[in-house]
Design an enzyme around this catalytic site. Sequence first.
Site, PDB file in Angstrom:
ATOM      1  CD  GLU A 169      -2.934  -1.021   2.284  1.00 38.31           C
ATOM      2  OE1 GLU A 169      -4.109  -1.004   1.750  1.00 38.31           O
ATOM      3  OE2 GLU A 169      -2.863  -0.528   3.387  1.00 38.31           O
ATOM      4  CB  SER A 215      -7.177   5.625  -4.400  1.00 38.16           C
ATOM      5  OG  SER A 215      -6.726   6.463  -3.220  1.00 38.16           O
TER       6      SER A 215
HETATM    7  C1  PEP Z   1      -6.292   1.277   3.100  1.00 36.13           C
HETATM    8  O1  PEP Z   1      -6.525   2.145   4.255  1.00 36.13           O
HETATM    9  O2  PEP Z   1      -5.698   0.167   3.318  1.00 36.13           O
HETATM   10  C2  PEP Z   1      -6.660   1.811   1.661  1.00 36.13           C
HETATM   11  C3  PEP Z   1      -6.116   0.982   0.757  1.00 36.13           C
HETATM   12  O3  PEP Z   1      -7.633   3.035   1.791  1.00 36.13           O
HETATM   13  P1  PEP Z   1      -8.525   3.384   0.523  1.00 36.13           P
HETATM   14  O4  PEP Z   1      -8.901   2.418  -0.633  1.00 36.13           O
HETATM   15  O5  PEP Z   1      -9.420   4.444   0.831  1.00 36.13           O
HETATM   16  O6  PEP Z   1      -7.239   4.367  -0.286  1.00 36.13           O
END
Ligand code: PEP
Length: 252
Positions: A169, A215
């Site tokens: 991430e 996202s």
């Molecule tokens: C997350 O918090 O693991 C995440 C990917 O959030 P988002 O999809 O809102 O970017």
Amino acid sequence: MRKNIVAGNWKMNNDLSESKKLVKGIKKAIKKKELKNTRVIVSPTYVSLSAVVKKAKKSAIEVAAQNMHQADNGAYTGEISADMLKSVGVKIVILGHSERREYFGETDALLAEKVDQALKNKLEIIFCFGEVLEDRKNDNHFKVVESQIKNALFHLDAKAWKNIVLAYEPVWAIGTGETASPEQAQEMHAFIRNLVANKYDAKVADNVSILYGGSVKPANAKEIFSKQDVDGGLIGGAALKTEDFVALIDAI
Ligand code: PEP
């Protein structure tokens, strides 16, 4: 063979009744779907875990906690142990989310302890890591990701990896609307798989699911999920609406 996974991280959203409503909606929507090689995981806040586990019964939905303390029990006000998670039927825990690292000071060393505690308790781990924007701009992203994985996971033996799911991430893409391009995601995921293959072997590397998070939404999921080394996603914002989350399951 490794599985595809669509995992929703609800973060500090949804009270008890909202949590029940959301899991009920997902359960209904996926009831007739042929999920084949795909796992569906939701991760509500602690206070809703027990109720969501109950609602998810007789469905393909699995339930994960968003965090866990590294000790068995004791004077740790406000914390939750592995045993407590297991007592309400939770079998999976997310560790190392960037928000835990950033706002709660979780370090690689602490995460290594949490990883050991979770595995000792036979919990499966979704282990998150990823670089901040500055690392990416300075071309340090591979180095950063490598050290996060090595420091928290490479003391494990090969067998333990059966209970590990990785979630790349990039912090600059979480909740920002900014997404890594499918090519950037694939490049990093291939790097990670190679790292695991070099440390262990090709079998361990082939069997580990590597999720992308940052996202992901119905509009971009298909392209990201289609990449060879991307085995699904860890989803924040788009996991909070039944239609969006189900669209992500359909995209895999
Ligand atoms: C997350 O918090 O693991 C995440 C990917 O959030 P988002 O999809 O809102 O970017």
